[in-house]
Design a protein around this motif. Structure first.
Motif, PDB file in Angstrom:
ATOM      1  N   GLN A 168     -25.544   3.659  13.589  1.00 10.30           N
ATOM      2  CA  GLN A 168     -24.529   2.694  14.020  1.00 10.30           C
ATOM      3  C   GLN A 168     -25.157   1.501  14.729  1.00 10.30           C
ATOM      4  O   GLN A 168     -24.720   0.358  14.542  1.00 10.30           O
ATOM      5  CB  GLN A 168     -23.512   3.382  14.937  1.00 10.30           C
ATOM      6  CG  GLN A 168     -22.687   4.468  14.260  1.00 10.30           C
ATOM      7  CD  GLN A 168     -21.857   3.945  13.105  1.00 10.30           C
ATOM      8  OE1 GLN A 168     -21.456   2.779  13.096  1.00 10.30           O
ATOM      9  NE2 GLN A 168     -21.620   4.790  12.107  1.00 10.30           N
ATOM     10  N   ASP A 169     -26.186   1.746  15.543  1.00 10.87           N
ATOM     11  CA  ASP A 169     -26.836   0.642  16.264  1.00 10.87           C
ATOM     12  C   ASP A 169     -27.460  -0.356  15.290  1.00 10.87           C
ATOM     13  O   ASP A 169     -27.370  -1.577  15.494  1.00 10.87           O
ATOM     14  CB  ASP A 169     -27.903   1.182  17.214  1.00 10.87           C
ATOM     15  CG  ASP A 169     -27.306   1.860  18.440  1.00 10.87           C
ATOM     16  OD1 ASP A 169     -26.076   1.751  18.649  1.00 10.87           O
ATOM     17  OD2 ASP A 169     -28.069   2.513  19.187  1.00 10.87           O
ATOM     18  N   ALA A 170     -28.093   0.151  14.238  1.00 10.64           N
ATOM     19  CA  ALA A 170     -28.704  -0.751  13.263  1.00 10.64           C
ATOM     20  C   ALA A 170     -27.656  -1.386  12.362  1.00 10.64           C
ATOM     21  O   ALA A 170     -27.723  -2.588  12.067  1.00 10.64           O
ATOM     22  CB  ALA A 170     -29.733   0.007  12.428  1.00 10.64           C
ATOM     23  N   ALA A 171     -26.668  -0.608  11.943  1.00  8.22           N
ATOM     24  CA  ALA A 171     -25.632  -1.136  11.043  1.00  8.22           C
ATOM     25  C   ALA A 171     -24.854  -2.260  11.706  1.00  8.22           C
ATOM     26  O   ALA A 171     -24.498  -3.251  11.060  1.00  8.22           O
ATOM     27  CB  ALA A 171     -24.691  -0.010  10.612  1.00  8.22           C
ATOM     28  N   ALA A 172     -24.586  -2.106  13.012  1.00  8.24           N
ATOM     29  CA  ALA A 172     -23.813  -3.115  13.729  1.00  8.24           C
ATOM     30  C   ALA A 172     -24.557  -4.445  13.833  1.00  8.24           C
ATOM     31  O   ALA A 172     -23.944  -5.498  14.036  1.00  8.24           O
ATOM     32  CB  ALA A 172     -23.468  -2.602  15.128  1.00  8.24           C
ATOM     33  N   ARG A 173     -25.879  -4.403  13.666  1.00 10.12           N
ATOM     34  CA  ARG A 173     -26.686  -5.619  13.793  1.00 10.12           C
ATOM     35  C   ARG A 173     -27.281  -6.064  12.453  1.00 10.12           C
ATOM     36  O   ARG A 173     -28.225  -6.844  12.417  1.00 10.12           O
ATOM     37  CB  ARG A 173     -27.818  -5.375  14.803  1.00 10.12           C
ATOM     38  CG  ARG A 173     -27.331  -5.015  16.197  1.00 10.12           C
ATOM     39  CD  ARG A 173     -28.479  -4.696  17.129  1.00 10.12           C
ATOM     40  NE  ARG A 173     -29.347  -5.842  17.360  1.00 10.12           N
ATOM     41  CZ  ARG A 173     -30.512  -5.783  18.006  1.00 10.12           C
ATOM     42  NH1 ARG A 173     -30.950  -4.622  18.478  1.00 10.12           N
ATOM     43  NH2 ARG A 173     -31.237  -6.866  18.187  1.00 10.12           N
ATOM     44  N   MET A 174     -26.708  -5.575  11.359  1.00  9.99           N
ATOM     45  CA  MET A 174     -27.332  -5.794  10.060  1.00  9.99           C
ATOM     46  C   MET A 174     -27.474  -7.280   9.720  1.00  9.99           C
ATOM     47  O   MET A 174     -28.516  -7.708   9.209  1.00  9.99           O
ATOM     48  CB  MET A 174     -26.560  -5.070   8.958  1.00  9.99           C
ATOM     49  CG  MET A 174     -27.309  -4.974   7.646  1.00  9.99           C
ATOM     50  SD  MET A 174     -28.966  -4.221   7.808  1.00  9.99           S
ATOM     51  CE  MET A 174     -28.537  -2.590   8.442  1.00  9.99           C
ATOM     52  N   GLU A 175     -26.457  -8.064   9.978  1.00 11.41           N
ATOM     53  CA  GLU A 175     -26.573  -9.493   9.682  1.00 11.41           C
ATOM     54  C   GLU A 175     -27.653 -10.146  10.524  1.00 11.41           C
ATOM     55  O   GLU A 175     -28.411 -11.000  10.038  1.00 11.41           O
ATOM     56  CB  GLU A 175     -25.215 -10.189   9.890  1.00 11.41           C
ATOM     57  CG  GLU A 175     -24.175  -9.831   8.846  1.00 11.41           C
ATOM     58  CD  GLU A 175     -24.686 -10.059   7.430  1.00 11.41           C
ATOM     59  OE1 GLU A 175     -25.278 -11.138   7.171  1.00 11.41           O
ATOM     60  OE2 GLU A 175     -24.508  -9.173   6.565  1.00 11.41           O
ATOM     61  N   GLU A 176     -27.741  -9.721  11.782  1.00  4.72           N
ATOM     62  CA  GLU A 176     -28.795 -10.248  12.672  1.00  4.72           C
ATOM     63  C   GLU A 176     -30.160  -9.850  12.138  1.00  4.72           C
ATOM     64  O   GLU A 176     -31.116 -10.654  12.142  1.00  4.72           O
ATOM     65  CB  GLU A 176     -28.585  -9.703  14.081  1.00  4.72           C
ATOM     66  CG  GLU A 176     -29.643 -10.145  15.083  1.00  4.72           C
ATOM     67  CD  GLU A 176     -29.534  -9.428  16.406  1.00  4.72           C
ATOM     68  OE1 GLU A 176     -30.386  -9.712  17.275  1.00  4.72           O
ATOM     69  OE2 GLU A 176     -28.615  -8.589  16.576  1.00  4.72           O
ATOM     70  N   ILE A 177     -30.287  -8.603  11.685  1.00  2.83           N
ATOM     71  CA  ILE A 177     -31.562  -8.112  11.150  1.00  2.83           C
ATOM     72  C   ILE A 177     -31.953  -8.881   9.906  1.00  2.83           C
ATOM     73  O   ILE A 177     -33.109  -9.304   9.744  1.00  2.83           O
ATOM     74  CB  ILE A 177     -31.478  -6.596  10.873  1.00  2.83           C
ATOM     75  CG1 ILE A 177     -31.322  -5.820  12.187  1.00  2.83           C
ATOM     76  CG2 ILE A 177     -32.717  -6.114  10.109  1.00  2.83           C
ATOM     77  CD1 ILE A 177     -30.965  -4.353  12.007  1.00  2.83           C
ATOM     78  N   ARG A 178     -31.000  -9.083   9.007  1.00  3.10           N
ATOM     79  CA  ARG A 178     -31.298  -9.839   7.777  1.00  3.10           C
ATOM     80  C   ARG A 178     -31.734 -11.265   8.091  1.00  3.10           C
ATOM     81  O   ARG A 178     -32.700 -11.780   7.504  1.00  3.10           O
ATOM     82  CB  ARG A 178     -30.066  -9.852   6.883  1.00  3.10           C
ATOM     83  CG  ARG A 178     -29.702  -8.508   6.255  1.00  3.10           C
ATOM     84  CD  ARG A 178     -28.680  -8.697   5.162  1.00  3.10           C
ATOM     85  NE  ARG A 178     -28.220  -7.438   4.614  1.00  3.10           N
ATOM     86  CZ  ARG A 178     -26.990  -6.959   4.748  1.00  3.10           C
ATOM     87  NH1 ARG A 178     -26.079  -7.645   5.432  1.00  3.10           N
ATOM     88  NH2 ARG A 178     -26.651  -5.810   4.210  1.00  3.10           N
ATOM     89  N   ALA A 179     -31.047 -11.886   9.029  1.00  2.00           N
ATOM     90  CA  ALA A 179     -31.400 -13.268   9.412  1.00  2.00           C
ATOM     91  C   ALA A 179     -32.782 -13.313  10.057  1.00  2.00           C
ATOM     92  O   ALA A 179     -33.581 -14.234   9.821  1.00  2.00           O
ATOM     93  CB  ALA A 179     -30.351 -13.844  10.363  1.00  2.00           C
ATOM     94  N   PHE A 180     -33.094 -12.306  10.852  1.00  2.00           N
ATOM     95  CA  PHE A 180     -34.394 -12.211  11.516  1.00  2.00           C
ATOM     96  C   PHE A 180     -35.503 -12.107  10.469  1.00  2.00           C
ATOM     97  O   PHE A 180     -36.539 -12.784  10.578  1.00  2.00           O
ATOM     98  CB  PHE A 180     -34.406 -11.000  12.434  1.00  2.00           C
ATOM     99  CG  PHE A 180     -35.724 -10.721  13.109  1.00  2.00           C
ATOM    100  CD1 PHE A 180     -36.118 -11.455  14.212  1.00  2.00           C
ATOM    101  CD2 PHE A 180     -36.565  -9.727  12.635  1.00  2.00           C
ATOM    102  CE1 PHE A 180     -37.334 -11.202  14.837  1.00  2.00           C
ATOM    103  CE2 PHE A 180     -37.774  -9.471  13.249  1.00  2.00           C
ATOM    104  CZ  PHE A 180     -38.160 -10.208  14.346  1.00  2.00           C
ATOM    105  N   ILE A 181     -35.299 -11.290   9.469  1.00  7.83           N
ATOM    106  CA  ILE A 181     -36.304 -11.100   8.435  1.00  7.83           C
ATOM    107  C   ILE A 181     -36.485 -12.354   7.591  1.00  7.83           C
ATOM    108  O   ILE A 181     -37.593 -12.718   7.201  1.00  7.83           O
ATOM    109  CB  ILE A 181     -35.956  -9.873   7.568  1.00  7.83           C
ATOM    110  CG1 ILE A 181     -36.175  -8.598   8.383  1.00  7.83           C
ATOM    111  CG2 ILE A 181     -36.776  -9.837   6.278  1.00  7.83           C
ATOM    112  CD1 ILE A 181     -35.781  -7.328   7.680  1.00  7.83           C
ATOM    113  N   ARG A 182     -35.379 -13.021   7.320  1.00  5.98           N
ATOM    114  CA  ARG A 182     -35.456 -14.255   6.516  1.00  5.98           C
ATOM    115  C   ARG A 182     -36.176 -15.367   7.281  1.00  5.98           C
ATOM    116  O   ARG A 182     -36.747 -16.279   6.692  1.00  5.98           O
ATOM    117  CB  ARG A 182     -34.057 -14.738   6.141  1.00  5.98           C
ATOM    118  CG  ARG A 182     -33.366 -13.891   5.074  1.00  5.98           C
ATOM    119  CD  ARG A 182     -32.181 -14.609   4.497  1.00  5.98           C
ATOM    120  NE  ARG A 182     -31.193 -14.951   5.512  1.00  5.98           N
ATOM    121  CZ  ARG A 182     -30.133 -14.194   5.818  1.00  5.98           C
ATOM    122  NH1 ARG A 182     -29.943 -13.044   5.183  1.00  5.98           N
ATOM    123  NH2 ARG A 182     -29.272 -14.569   6.743  1.00  5.98           N
ATOM    124  N   GLY A 183     -36.129 -15.288   8.606  1.00  5.01           N
ATOM    125  CA  GLY A 183     -36.776 -16.306   9.428  1.00  5.01           C
ATOM    126  C   GLY A 183     -35.968 -17.553   9.571  1.00  5.01           C
ATOM    127  O   GLY A 183     -36.468 -18.615   9.882  1.00  5.01           O
TER     128      GLY A 183
END
Length: 283
Positions: free
Chosen positions: A268-283
Protein backbone atom coordinates in the motif's frame (compact mmCIF):
# COMPACT_ATOMS: atom_id res chain seq x y z
CA UNK A 1 18.68 8.38 -16.87
CA UNK A 2 19.63 5.26 -14.89
CA UNK A 3 17.67 4.33 -11.78
CA UNK A 4 18.58 1.87 -9.04
CA UNK A 5 16.55 -0.05 -6.50
CA UNK A 6 18.23 -0.38 -3.10
CA UNK A 7 16.88 -2.93 -0.62
CA UNK A 8 17.76 -2.93 3.07
CA UNK A 9 17.87 -6.24 4.92
CA UNK A 10 16.13 -7.24 8.13
CA UNK A 11 15.46 -10.99 7.80
CA UNK A 12 11.71 -11.64 7.90
CA UNK A 13 10.91 -7.95 8.43
CA UNK A 14 11.92 -7.63 4.81
CA UNK A 15 8.47 -8.91 3.85
CA UNK A 16 7.63 -5.18 3.92
CA UNK A 17 10.06 -4.69 1.00
CA UNK A 18 8.43 -7.60 -0.82
CA UNK A 19 5.11 -5.81 -0.60
CA UNK A 20 6.66 -2.63 -1.99
CA UNK A 21 8.36 -4.56 -4.81
CA UNK A 22 5.10 -6.33 -5.66
CA UNK A 23 3.42 -2.92 -5.98
CA UNK A 24 6.25 -1.81 -8.29
CA UNK A 25 5.60 -4.86 -10.46
CA UNK A 26 1.87 -4.10 -10.59
CA UNK A 27 2.73 -0.51 -11.47
CA UNK A 28 4.99 -1.60 -14.31
CA UNK A 29 8.07 -0.16 -12.64
CA UNK A 30 11.36 -1.98 -13.25
CA UNK A 31 14.61 -0.23 -12.38
CA UNK A 32 17.86 -0.54 -14.33
CA UNK A 33 19.93 -1.79 -11.40
CA UNK A 34 19.14 -3.65 -8.18
CA UNK A 35 21.32 -3.99 -5.10
CA UNK A 36 20.40 -5.38 -1.72
CA UNK A 37 21.59 -6.71 1.56
CA UNK A 38 20.65 -9.93 3.30
CA UNK A 39 16.96 -10.79 2.89
CA UNK A 40 16.56 -7.55 0.95
CA UNK A 41 18.24 -9.10 -2.08
CA UNK A 42 17.30 -12.70 -1.23
CA UNK A 43 13.66 -11.60 -1.57
CA UNK A 44 14.51 -8.94 -4.15
CA UNK A 45 15.41 -11.48 -6.83
CA UNK A 46 11.68 -12.28 -7.03
CA UNK A 47 11.13 -8.68 -8.15
CA UNK A 48 13.69 -9.13 -10.90
CA UNK A 49 12.04 -12.43 -11.92
CA UNK A 50 8.67 -10.61 -11.89
CA UNK A 51 7.06 -13.08 -9.50
CA UNK A 52 4.56 -11.01 -7.58
CA UNK A 53 3.52 -12.56 -4.28
CA UNK A 54 6.20 -15.25 -4.32
CA UNK A 55 7.91 -14.17 -1.09
CA UNK A 56 4.58 -13.75 0.67
CA UNK A 57 3.63 -17.29 -0.32
CA UNK A 58 6.95 -18.67 0.92
CA UNK A 59 6.86 -16.98 4.30
CA UNK A 60 3.20 -17.52 5.09
CA UNK A 61 3.58 -21.20 4.18
CA UNK A 62 6.96 -21.98 5.68
CA UNK A 63 7.99 -19.44 8.36
CA UNK A 64 6.50 -21.74 10.99
CA UNK A 65 8.05 -24.85 9.45
CA UNK A 66 11.01 -26.22 11.40
CA UNK A 67 12.69 -27.10 8.13
CA UNK A 68 12.74 -23.39 7.30
CA UNK A 69 13.97 -22.01 10.62
CA UNK A 70 14.45 -23.17 14.19
CA UNK A 71 17.13 -24.04 16.73
CA UNK A 72 17.25 -27.61 15.51
CA UNK A 73 18.81 -26.40 12.27
CA UNK A 74 21.52 -24.51 14.14
CA UNK A 75 22.52 -27.66 16.00
CA UNK A 76 22.82 -29.82 12.88
CA UNK A 77 26.47 -30.32 11.94
CA UNK A 78 25.60 -30.29 8.25
CA UNK A 79 23.78 -26.95 8.52
CA UNK A 80 25.00 -24.77 11.41
CA UNK A 81 22.39 -22.10 10.75
CA UNK A 82 19.13 -21.13 12.42
CA UNK A 83 17.66 -21.43 8.92
CA UNK A 84 17.50 -24.72 7.07
CA UNK A 85 19.85 -23.74 4.28
CA UNK A 86 19.16 -26.55 1.82
CA UNK A 87 15.40 -26.30 2.42
CA UNK A 88 15.26 -22.49 2.15
CA UNK A 89 17.70 -21.97 -0.71
CA UNK A 90 17.27 -25.15 -2.78
CA UNK A 91 14.11 -27.10 -1.99
CA UNK A 92 11.80 -24.09 -1.95
CA UNK A 93 13.04 -22.31 -5.11
CA UNK A 94 13.63 -25.48 -7.10
CA UNK A 95 10.62 -27.56 -6.03
CA UNK A 96 8.00 -26.00 -3.75
CA UNK A 97 7.65 -22.36 -4.87
CA UNK A 98 9.64 -22.38 -8.11
CA UNK A 99 11.89 -19.46 -8.95
CA UNK A 100 11.72 -18.23 -12.54
CA UNK A 101 15.39 -18.52 -13.49
CA UNK A 102 14.70 -17.69 -17.14
CA UNK A 103 13.02 -14.34 -16.44
CA UNK A 104 15.73 -13.50 -13.92
CA UNK A 105 18.43 -14.31 -16.48
CA UNK A 106 16.67 -12.13 -19.08
CA UNK A 107 16.87 -9.00 -16.88
CA UNK A 108 19.00 -6.56 -18.90
CA UNK A 109 20.41 -4.75 -15.90
CA UNK A 110 22.73 -5.73 -13.09
CA UNK A 111 21.76 -7.35 -9.77
CA UNK A 112 24.22 -7.21 -6.88
CA UNK A 113 24.36 -8.54 -3.33
CA UNK A 114 26.48 -7.18 -0.49
CA UNK A 115 28.62 -9.32 1.80
CA UNK A 116 31.03 -8.38 4.58
CA UNK A 117 34.56 -9.70 4.18
CA UNK A 118 35.56 -10.98 7.61
CA UNK A 119 39.28 -10.48 6.97
CA UNK A 120 38.94 -6.79 6.10
CA UNK A 121 35.66 -5.94 7.82
CA UNK A 122 34.63 -4.13 4.62
CA UNK A 123 31.68 -4.53 2.29
CA UNK A 124 32.15 -6.31 -1.02
CA UNK A 125 29.67 -6.37 -3.89
CA UNK A 126 29.06 -9.31 -6.20
CA UNK A 127 26.77 -9.91 -9.13
CA UNK A 128 24.05 -12.39 -8.27
CA UNK A 129 24.70 -15.36 -10.59
CA UNK A 130 21.92 -15.98 -13.09
CA UNK A 131 22.08 -19.78 -12.90
CA UNK A 132 23.10 -20.73 -9.34
CA UNK A 133 20.37 -23.09 -8.21
CA UNK A 134 21.82 -23.18 -4.68
CA UNK A 135 21.92 -19.36 -4.30
CA UNK A 136 25.26 -19.49 -2.48
CA UNK A 137 25.83 -15.73 -2.66
CA UNK A 138 22.36 -15.07 -1.27
CA UNK A 139 23.09 -17.41 1.62
CA UNK A 140 26.27 -15.45 2.34
CA UNK A 141 24.62 -12.02 2.29
CA UNK A 142 21.95 -13.34 4.69
CA UNK A 143 24.48 -14.90 7.07
CA UNK A 144 23.69 -13.14 10.35
CA UNK A 145 26.52 -13.42 12.90
CA UNK A 146 26.09 -16.30 15.37
CA UNK A 147 23.10 -17.68 13.43
CA UNK A 148 24.87 -18.75 10.21
CA UNK A 149 28.17 -20.36 9.26
CA UNK A 150 30.89 -18.43 7.46
CA UNK A 151 30.74 -18.62 3.65
CA UNK A 152 33.62 -18.60 1.22
CA UNK A 153 33.00 -16.24 -1.71
CA UNK A 154 35.85 -16.26 -4.22
CA UNK A 155 38.07 -17.63 -1.48
CA UNK A 156 37.17 -14.91 1.03
CA UNK A 157 35.39 -15.55 4.36
CA UNK A 158 32.11 -13.64 4.17
CA UNK A 159 28.94 -13.05 6.14
CA UNK A 160 25.98 -10.64 6.44
CA UNK A 161 26.39 -7.66 4.14
CA UNK A 162 24.41 -5.58 6.61
CA UNK A 163 27.35 -5.52 8.99
CA UNK A 164 29.42 -3.28 6.71
CA UNK A 165 26.84 -1.66 4.42
CA UNK A 166 23.27 -2.04 5.61
CA UNK A 167 21.71 0.33 3.04
CA UNK A 168 23.94 0.23 -0.07
CA UNK A 169 22.67 3.40 -1.75
CA UNK A 170 26.22 4.64 -2.39
CA UNK A 171 26.89 1.52 -4.43
CA UNK A 172 23.94 2.36 -6.70
CA UNK A 173 25.46 5.76 -7.45
CA UNK A 174 28.91 4.21 -7.94
CA UNK A 175 27.35 1.93 -10.56
CA UNK A 176 26.15 4.92 -12.53
CA UNK A 177 22.63 5.41 -11.19
CA UNK A 178 21.41 9.00 -11.26
CA UNK A 179 18.63 8.28 -8.78
CA UNK A 180 17.72 5.50 -6.39
CA UNK A 181 14.47 4.14 -4.99
CA UNK A 182 15.39 2.91 -1.49
CA UNK A 183 13.19 0.55 0.49
CA UNK A 184 13.90 0.56 4.23
CA UNK A 185 12.63 -1.99 6.73
CA UNK A 186 12.68 0.31 9.76
CA UNK A 187 10.60 3.45 10.33
CA UNK A 188 12.11 6.81 9.55
CA UNK A 189 12.62 7.67 13.22
CA UNK A 190 14.46 4.44 14.02
CA UNK A 191 17.88 4.77 15.66
CA UNK A 192 20.09 1.69 15.85
CA UNK A 193 21.63 0.95 19.24
CA UNK A 194 24.93 -0.85 19.89
CA UNK A 195 24.84 -4.62 19.52
CA UNK A 196 23.88 -6.28 22.82
CA UNK A 197 25.71 -9.47 21.87
CA UNK A 198 28.94 -7.68 20.99
CA UNK A 199 30.94 -9.42 23.78
CA UNK A 200 29.85 -12.80 22.38
CA UNK A 201 30.72 -11.70 18.84
CA UNK A 202 34.17 -10.54 20.00
CA UNK A 203 34.88 -13.99 21.43
CA UNK A 204 33.31 -16.06 18.66
CA UNK A 205 34.96 -14.14 15.80
CA UNK A 206 38.23 -13.32 17.55
CA UNK A 207 40.13 -14.62 14.49
CA UNK A 208 38.66 -11.69 12.56
CA UNK A 209 39.50 -8.48 14.47
CA UNK A 210 38.52 -6.22 11.55
CA UNK A 211 35.08 -7.81 11.42
CA UNK A 212 34.70 -7.37 15.19
CA UNK A 213 35.60 -3.68 14.80
CA UNK A 214 33.00 -3.31 12.06
CA UNK A 215 30.39 -4.85 14.34
CA UNK A 216 31.38 -2.48 17.17
CA UNK A 217 30.90 0.48 14.84
CA UNK A 218 27.79 -0.88 13.16
CA UNK A 219 25.21 1.24 14.98
CA UNK A 220 27.13 4.49 14.49
CA UNK A 221 27.74 3.72 10.81
CA UNK A 222 24.12 2.80 10.22
CA UNK A 223 22.73 5.93 11.83
CA UNK A 224 25.18 8.13 9.94
CA UNK A 225 24.29 6.45 6.64
CA UNK A 226 20.59 7.00 7.21
CA UNK A 227 21.21 10.69 7.86
CA UNK A 228 23.06 10.95 4.55
CA UNK A 229 20.30 9.04 2.77
CA UNK A 230 17.66 11.44 4.06
CA UNK A 231 19.81 14.33 2.81
CA UNK A 232 19.87 12.76 -0.65
CA UNK A 233 16.11 12.46 -0.47
CA UNK A 234 15.82 16.18 0.19
CA UNK A 235 18.07 16.80 -2.83
CA UNK A 236 15.80 14.69 -5.02
CA UNK A 237 18.32 11.92 -5.68
CA UNK A 238 16.64 9.28 -3.50
CA UNK A 239 13.03 8.26 -3.08
CA UNK A 240 12.55 6.43 0.21
CA UNK A 241 9.81 3.96 1.03
CA UNK A 242 9.75 3.09 4.74
CA UNK A 243 7.27 1.47 7.12
CA UNK A 244 5.43 3.56 9.65
CA UNK A 245 5.59 0.55 11.97
CA UNK A 246 7.11 -2.92 11.81
CA UNK A 247 3.99 -4.30 13.57
CA UNK A 248 6.25 -6.06 16.04
CA UNK A 249 7.54 -8.42 13.36
CA UNK A 250 10.88 -9.87 14.44
CA UNK A 251 13.77 -11.08 12.32
CA UNK A 252 12.59 -14.64 12.91
CA UNK A 253 8.83 -14.01 12.90
CA UNK A 254 6.61 -17.11 12.55
CA UNK A 255 3.17 -15.48 12.75
CA UNK A 256 1.81 -15.68 9.21
CA UNK A 257 -0.86 -13.03 9.81
CA UNK A 258 1.66 -10.48 11.08
CA UNK A 259 3.83 -11.17 8.05
CA UNK A 260 0.84 -10.76 5.74
CA UNK A 261 -0.06 -7.42 7.33
CA UNK A 262 3.48 -6.07 7.00
CA UNK A 263 3.58 -7.18 3.35
CA UNK A 264 0.30 -5.31 2.83
CA UNK A 265 1.79 -2.19 4.43
CA UNK A 266 4.68 -2.28 1.97
CA UNK A 267 2.35 -2.83 -0.97
CA UNK A 268 0.00 0.00 0.00
CA UNK A 269 2.83 2.43 0.80
CA UNK A 270 4.37 1.95 -2.65
CA UNK A 271 1.05 1.78 -4.52
CA UNK A 272 -0.10 5.05 -2.97
CA UNK A 273 3.01 6.78 -4.34
CA UNK A 274 3.09 5.11 -7.74
CA UNK A 275 2.70 8.29 -9.78
CA UNK A 276 5.42 9.94 -7.70
CA UNK A 277 7.67 6.91 -8.24
CA UNK A 278 7.08 6.91 -12.00
CA UNK A 279 7.81 10.63 -12.21
CA UNK A 280 10.96 10.17 -10.11
CA UNK A 281 12.24 7.46 -12.43
CA UNK A 282 11.47 9.48 -15.55
CA UNK A 283 13.43 12.38 -14.09
Amino acid sequence: MKTGLVLEGGALRTIYSSGACDALLDGGVMTDYVVGVSAGIAYGVSYVSKQKGRNLEILTKYAGDKRYMGMGNLLRKDNRSYFGLKFAYETIPNELVPFDYDTFAAFPGEVEAVVTNLDTGKAEYYRVPRGDHAFTLLQATCAMPLLFPIFQIEGKPCMDGGAADAIPFRRAFEKGCDRAVVVLTRPRDYVRKPEKLQPVIERYYRRYPNFCRTMRQRAETYNRDRAELFRLEREGRALIIAPRTTRGVSRIEKDAEKLRLLWSDGYQDAAARMEEIRAFIRG
